[in-house]
Write a protein that holds these residues in place. Structure first.
Motif, PDB file in Angstrom:
ATOM      1  N   TYR A  80      -2.393   5.790  20.063  1.00 42.75           N
ATOM      2  CA  TYR A  80      -1.626   6.773  19.309  1.00 42.75           C
ATOM      3  C   TYR A  80      -1.224   8.010  20.096  1.00 42.75           C
ATOM      4  O   TYR A  80      -0.766   8.984  19.514  1.00 42.75           O
ATOM      5  CB  TYR A  80      -2.407   7.173  18.052  1.00 42.75           C
ATOM      6  CG  TYR A  80      -2.607   6.017  17.121  1.00 42.75           C
ATOM      7  CD1 TYR A  80      -1.573   5.537  16.347  1.00 42.75           C
ATOM      8  CD2 TYR A  80      -3.836   5.366  17.049  1.00 42.75           C
ATOM      9  CE1 TYR A  80      -1.749   4.453  15.512  1.00 42.75           C
ATOM     10  CE2 TYR A  80      -4.023   4.284  16.213  1.00 42.75           C
ATOM     11  CZ  TYR A  80      -2.972   3.833  15.446  1.00 42.75           C
ATOM     12  OH  TYR A  80      -3.147   2.760  14.623  1.00 42.75           O
ATOM     13  N   ILE A  91       2.514   8.468  19.712  1.00 49.96           N
ATOM     14  CA  ILE A  91       2.936   8.837  18.364  1.00 49.96           C
ATOM     15  C   ILE A  91       3.034  10.350  18.233  1.00 49.96           C
ATOM     16  O   ILE A  91       3.989  10.891  17.691  1.00 49.96           O
ATOM     17  CB  ILE A  91       1.929   8.317  17.322  1.00 49.96           C
ATOM     18  CG1 ILE A  91       1.835   6.809  17.412  1.00 49.96           C
ATOM     19  CG2 ILE A  91       2.296   8.750  15.924  1.00 49.96           C
ATOM     20  CD1 ILE A  91       0.739   6.245  16.572  1.00 49.96           C
ATOM     21  N   LEU A 122       4.390   2.012   8.788  1.00 48.69           N
ATOM     22  CA  LEU A 122       3.187   1.917   7.963  1.00 48.69           C
ATOM     23  C   LEU A 122       3.141   0.614   7.170  1.00 48.69           C
ATOM     24  O   LEU A 122       2.201  -0.176   7.297  1.00 48.69           O
ATOM     25  CB  LEU A 122       3.109   3.127   7.021  1.00 48.69           C
ATOM     26  CG  LEU A 122       1.825   3.200   6.179  1.00 48.69           C
ATOM     27  CD1 LEU A 122       0.617   3.423   7.067  1.00 48.69           C
ATOM     28  CD2 LEU A 122       1.930   4.308   5.146  1.00 48.69           C
ATOM     29  N   CYS A 141       1.802  -2.039   9.922  1.00 47.10           N
ATOM     30  CA  CYS A 141       0.361  -1.931   9.714  1.00 47.10           C
ATOM     31  C   CYS A 141      -0.175  -2.981   8.743  1.00 47.10           C
ATOM     32  O   CYS A 141      -1.273  -3.490   8.941  1.00 47.10           O
ATOM     33  CB  CYS A 141       0.023  -0.533   9.204  1.00 47.10           C
ATOM     34  SG  CYS A 141      -0.848   0.461  10.422  1.00 47.10           S
ATOM     35  N   LEU A 179       5.869   5.384  16.781  1.00 47.41           N
ATOM     36  CA  LEU A 179       4.874   4.716  15.946  1.00 47.41           C
ATOM     37  C   LEU A 179       5.132   3.226  15.886  1.00 47.41           C
ATOM     38  O   LEU A 179       4.211   2.424  15.882  1.00 47.41           O
ATOM     39  CB  LEU A 179       4.895   5.315  14.531  1.00 47.41           C
ATOM     40  CG  LEU A 179       3.779   4.850  13.597  1.00 47.41           C
ATOM     41  CD1 LEU A 179       2.434   5.079  14.245  1.00 47.41           C
ATOM     42  CD2 LEU A 179       3.844   5.578  12.280  1.00 47.41           C
ATOM     43  N   ALA A 227       2.199   1.659  17.278  1.00 44.41           N
ATOM     44  CA  ALA A 227       1.306   1.405  16.162  1.00 44.41           C
ATOM     45  C   ALA A 227       1.857   0.333  15.264  1.00 44.41           C
ATOM     46  O   ALA A 227       1.477   0.217  14.137  1.00 44.41           O
ATOM     47  CB  ALA A 227       1.089   2.685  15.374  1.00 44.41           C
ATOM     48  N   MET A 254       1.545  -1.397  20.369  1.00 42.18           N
ATOM     49  CA  MET A 254       0.375  -1.426  19.507  1.00 42.18           C
ATOM     50  C   MET A 254       0.050  -2.848  19.090  1.00 42.18           C
ATOM     51  O   MET A 254      -1.107  -3.255  19.077  1.00 42.18           O
ATOM     52  CB  MET A 254       0.624  -0.559  18.264  1.00 42.18           C
ATOM     53  CG  MET A 254      -0.632  -0.370  17.413  1.00 42.18           C
ATOM     54  SD  MET A 254      -0.993  -1.747  16.345  1.00 42.18           S
ATOM     55  CE  MET A 254       0.255  -1.525  15.128  1.00 42.18           C
ATOM     56  N   GLN A 310      -5.485  -0.267  11.767  1.00 44.18           N
ATOM     57  CA  GLN A 310      -4.994   0.112  10.437  1.00 44.18           C
ATOM     58  C   GLN A 310      -5.673   1.387   9.939  1.00 44.18           C
ATOM     59  O   GLN A 310      -5.026   2.283   9.391  1.00 44.18           O
ATOM     60  CB  GLN A 310      -5.236  -1.032   9.455  1.00 44.18           C
ATOM     61  CG  GLN A 310      -4.329  -2.232   9.669  1.00 44.18           C
ATOM     62  CD  GLN A 310      -4.647  -3.362   8.727  1.00 44.18           C
ATOM     63  OE1 GLN A 310      -5.794  -3.527   8.284  1.00 44.18           O
ATOM     64  NE2 GLN A 310      -3.642  -4.165   8.402  1.00 44.18           N
ATOM     65  N   CYS A 369      -4.476   4.450  11.882  1.00 42.37           N
ATOM     66  CA  CYS A 369      -3.090   4.788  11.563  1.00 42.37           C
ATOM     67  C   CYS A 369      -2.978   5.475  10.205  1.00 42.37           C
ATOM     68  O   CYS A 369      -2.357   6.528  10.074  1.00 42.37           O
ATOM     69  CB  CYS A 369      -2.223   3.527  11.585  1.00 42.37           C
ATOM     70  SG  CYS A 369      -0.498   3.814  11.143  1.00 42.37           S
ATOM     71  N   THR A 370      -3.599   4.887   9.183  1.00 44.84           N
ATOM     72  CA  THR A 370      -3.431   5.407   7.820  1.00 44.84           C
ATOM     73  C   THR A 370      -4.202   6.696   7.580  1.00 44.84           C
ATOM     74  O   THR A 370      -3.772   7.547   6.802  1.00 44.84           O
ATOM     75  CB  THR A 370      -3.878   4.353   6.793  1.00 44.84           C
ATOM     76  OG1 THR A 370      -5.220   3.935   7.095  1.00 44.84           O
ATOM     77  CG2 THR A 370      -2.969   3.137   6.834  1.00 44.84           C
ATOM     78  N   ALA A 410      -3.170   9.078  12.085  1.00 46.07           N
ATOM     79  CA  ALA A 410      -1.830   9.236  12.655  1.00 46.07           C
ATOM     80  C   ALA A 410      -0.768   9.536  11.602  1.00 46.07           C
ATOM     81  O   ALA A 410      -0.008  10.509  11.734  1.00 46.07           O
ATOM     82  CB  ALA A 410      -1.451   7.979  13.438  1.00 46.07           C
ATOM     83  N   TYR A 411      -0.697   8.708  10.572  1.00 46.95           N
ATOM     84  CA  TYR A 411       0.376   8.856   9.581  1.00 46.95           C
ATOM     85  C   TYR A 411       0.346  10.201   8.865  1.00 46.95           C
ATOM     86  O   TYR A 411       1.343  10.928   8.865  1.00 46.95           O
ATOM     87  CB  TYR A 411       0.325   7.694   8.596  1.00 46.95           C
ATOM     88  CG  TYR A 411       1.363   7.787   7.507  1.00 46.95           C
ATOM     89  CD1 TYR A 411       2.685   7.431   7.743  1.00 46.95           C
ATOM     90  CD2 TYR A 411       1.028   8.239   6.232  1.00 46.95           C
ATOM     91  CE1 TYR A 411       3.645   7.516   6.751  1.00 46.95           C
ATOM     92  CE2 TYR A 411       1.977   8.334   5.231  1.00 46.95           C
ATOM     93  CZ  TYR A 411       3.289   7.972   5.494  1.00 46.95           C
ATOM     94  OH  TYR A 411       4.235   8.062   4.505  1.00 46.95           O
TER      95      TYR A 411
END
Length: 746
Positions: free
Chosen positions: A38, A41, A88, A92, A275, A279, A284, A297, A300-301, A304-305
């Motif tokens: 990440y 990102i 996402l 993801c 991303l 990701a 990713m 996952q 990311c959730t 990062a997101y």
């Protein structure tokens, strides 16, 4: 060919391999994935708003035109929904599920399809390979008939076979090309950037786990900082900015700006290329070789997101009061008391940004080599604990040189940003294309659901792709040039190796010819073992006929060794080696297929030799048991015959519970028969093992056209002379090496 196969078994070396996978903790994987995946990102807020055309327009005289507040809301709304839908939701929670036994990337998707349907044009597919435990696919029964029809159609259609391979090659080349631009886009000062790039590429040899743990604190600090600054700007400048979640502002943005709004998508897409590529898509997705789906996952959730969304919303809130400062949005929106500390963190994060692409390129190159689409390179497995963590020196230094050239030549983040993203969006669409095939054939989802997935995400991605094509004259041609060069290399290597394999198959020696030579093969047999390397998994290679026609003697034991890189991640150690006898037992000639997946550490030198000898000894024991079983076949009800079957299944020969641990006469007979042969094999090894390799020059036939001659004679010849030989790849000792020169006109 009555003596071609006497018996065969999947035999593996009993010793646990050094590269056996260890299962890391989820906490370690989440922490390391933040540091490795990440980094890129977080750098997207540095330049997204400044790269958006509508927000950074000038008039004919070159004067800046301040953006409307509704345009700022429209761009933010585009970022929010594109960010949520593609990286996402799509990547993801959908694309990551289409992994190849925990491995991702364009070639991982392609190899997954190849294992389900016989569409691979590469040479390393055989019926015996399809019974490997890791080769089989667990398929549901729903919609099986439609999936079977699609599979049969693909296997019959030469067009679709070539199309799928081409998409895989282009997608892979696009990601490698972006690997050149991602590190370059992080520049602040050219001299500082070049020095940072040298350091970054120099530390790759230490391995993913060390690099990831080193980078993780900095990236975590970066995400915390941009989230907190975003919250601060929202509260101070415009708390009503959250109305951008209303998609109405997207509609009004395009109605108001029309063509300028479409061009602006080329800047908005920079928010998701970081991303998506690191990701969700190739880097990713390819980094699944390094981390698990769950860890990616979660990171990311949870990290990062939300942090990035807060950063973009905060920048938009700041822009609502500072429309004339779009070009310096990121740094100007930082509160003055924390400006310099944030500048240091941002610079460090920008340098780290390229880490995911570098690791993604390593994984992709390995997969490409396994499918015969890339010249041989040295692969270093950097971790004895965690399988799949690799380092490729040639690729690493080549990327470094190209990154330095791009950074020094363009010297401007805006110019590099224009170059970045053109091929990235193409890869995003190609991933949608492959996943749609997987949904139909392997997951066997409903047809309408699959079409909805392809149409919905494909339409969005094609709109973005049409916008980034506008950047081609503005340095967007740079990644296209890289991709073109890489495709030419990969296609030339693949095409020539395929033609060479066809030549080998068409010119292999018949079994009748071999049987006609007699047990001594028409020459003197001397003590020792010859390992004759060949690409043919079946039949007697032409190099063998060339050898016995020109040498007065051959060793007493001959083993035809075929190293096979299968389109799959791993081959279990107990199934790695497949042995069978060639000709009658008196010939003392064997065929050995050594099979590796693209995540496996190839056996080298003495290690591979030990594994071969151990497997051959087990083969001789199984062969002795099989011969004895044939003798007892006339009385299948015999208790000793049933005991013999138990022995072959892995137990010991016993006649009853009271005899447990005591060998029967048949045990002794099997040991006696096998021991004589094993002792002969061990004695032959003590007398010396010679590695015999063909040194084949491929040349076009005189009647071939100019293009074919250029590809095979010149281009492939250049690649072959400058890539690693099989001698270096498998660490074959030069003192035990014999190369046989041949010329093949194909």
């Amino acid at each position: 060919q009555p003596f071609e196969v006497v018996t065969q078994a999947h035999l593996g070396h009993p010793q646990v391999r050094k590269s056996a996978a260890a299962v890391p903790g989820v906490g370690f994987e989440i922490r390391a994935s933040i540091g490795v995946i990440y980094g890129d990102i977080g750098t997207s807020p540095l330049y997204v708003y400044a790269s958006t055309h509508v927000l950074n327009k000038t008039d004919d005289a070159g004067n800046f035109i301040p953006a409307l507040n509704d345009d700022i809301l429209g761009v933010l709304s585009l970022i929010i929904y594109t960010f949520t839908l593609i990286p996402l939701i799509k990547y993801c929670f959908i694309v990551l599920q289409a992994n190849d036994n925990g491995n991702g990337g364009t070639f991982a998707l392609y190899s997954l399809i190849c294992r389900y349907a016989k569409i691979n044009l590469a040479t390393n597919q055989a019926p015996e390979d399809r019974v490997l435990s890791t080769y089989q696919l667990d398929l549901p029964t729903q919609n099986a008939k439609r999936a079977a029809k699609i599979k049969e159609y693909l296997e019959r259609s030469r067009f679709w076979k070539n199309l799928l391979l081409t998409v895989a090659l282009v997608g892979t080349c696009c990601v490698i090309g972006d690997g050149v631009l991602t590190p370059s886009i992080s520049d602040v000062v050219v001299e500082v950037s070049v020095a940072s790039l040298v350091v970054l590429f120099a530390i790759q040899r230490f391995g993913t786990h060390k690099v990831g743990n080193s980078f993780a604190p900095c990236i975590c600090l970066w995400f915390a900082c941009i989230a907190l600054i975003g919250i601060y700007n929202i509260i101070k400048f415009d708390p009503s900015i959250f109305k951008a979640f209303n998609p109405y502002y997207i509609n009004s943005f395009f109605k108001r700006n029309k063509r300028d709004g479409w061009v602006s998508l080329g800047g908005v897409v920079l928010a998701i290329t970081a991303l998506s590529e690191n990701a969700g898509s190739e880097a990713m997705f390819a980094d699944l070789a390094h981390f698990s789906v769950a860890s990616i996952q979660i990171s990311c959730t949870i990290v990062a997101y939300p942090c990035l969304i807060l950063a973009y919303i905060g920048q938009a809130a700041w822009l609502m009061k500072h429309q004339d400062m779009v070009s310096t949005t990121f740094y100007s929106s930082i509160p003055k008391p924390v400006y310099w500390p944030m500048f240091v963190v941002a610079t460090a994060a920008a340098v780290i940004a390229s880490q995911a692409m570098i690791l993604g390129v390593f994984s992709i190159v390995v997969q490409s080599m396994a499918l015969g689409c890339f010249p041989r390179c040295k692969i270093v497995h950097t971790s004895p604990k965690y399988e799949g963590q690799i380092y490729i020196p040639e690729i690493n230094w080549a990327l470094m040189v190209m990154c330095i050239i791009v950074t020094a030549a363009l010297q401007d983040t805006a110019k590099i940003g224009n170059a970045y993203g053109v091929t990235v969006v193409a890869v995003i669409f190609m991933t949608t294309f492959f996943v749609s095939f997987i949904m139909l054939m392997i997951w066997q989802k409903n047809l309408w659901l699959t079409l909805a997935f392809f149409d919905f995400f494909g339409a969005i991605e094609l709109v973005y792709f049409s916008s980034v094509m506008y950047k081609i004259p503005q340095y967007g041609w740079i990644p296209i040039a890289f991709v073109t060069g890489l495709i030419s290399i990969m296609y030339t290597w693949y095409y020539t190796r395929k033609e060479a394999f066809k030549y080998e198959v068409n010119n292999k020696l018949s079994m009748n010819w071999l049987l006609g030579l007699g047990s001594n093969l028409g020459i003197a047999r001397v003590p020792g073992i010859s390992l004759i390397y060949t690409e043919l998994p079946q039949g007697v290679p032409g190099i063998f006929g060339h050898l016995i026609s020109n040498l007065p003697a051959m060793h007493s034991t001959l083993i035809l060794v075929c190293i096979k890189n299968l389109p799959m991640p791993t081959v279990p150690a107990e199934e790695r080696i497949l042995l069978r006898r060639v000709g009658p037992p008196a010939y003392r000639m064997y065929r050995c297929a050594v099979r590796y997946g693209y995540k496996d550490d190839d056996g080298r030198g003495a290690e591979l030799e030990d594994e071969l000898m151990s497997s051959l000894e087990e083969f001789l024991r199984a062969e002795a048991a099989g011969a004895l079983q044939l003798e007892l076949a006339s009385n299948p009800a015999n208790e000793d015959c049933r005991a013999l079957e138990d022995y072959q299944a892995g137990g010991s020969l016993v006649t009853g519970a009271h005899d447990k641990g005591r060998k029967t006469d048949h045990d002794i007979e099997i040991d006696s028969r096998a021991q004589r042969k094993i002792e002969g094999l061990q004695q032959a090894r003590q007398n010396g093992v010679i590695y015999i390799l063909g040194h084949t020059n491929l040349r076009c036939k005189s009647e071939s056209n100019f293009l074919r001659k250029f590809i095979i004679d010149d281009y492939y010849g250049f690649l072959r002379r400058n890539c690693r030989s099989i001698i270096d790849t498998f660490d074959i000792p030069h003192t035990n090496l014999l190369q046989v020169g041949m010329v093949h006109y194909i």
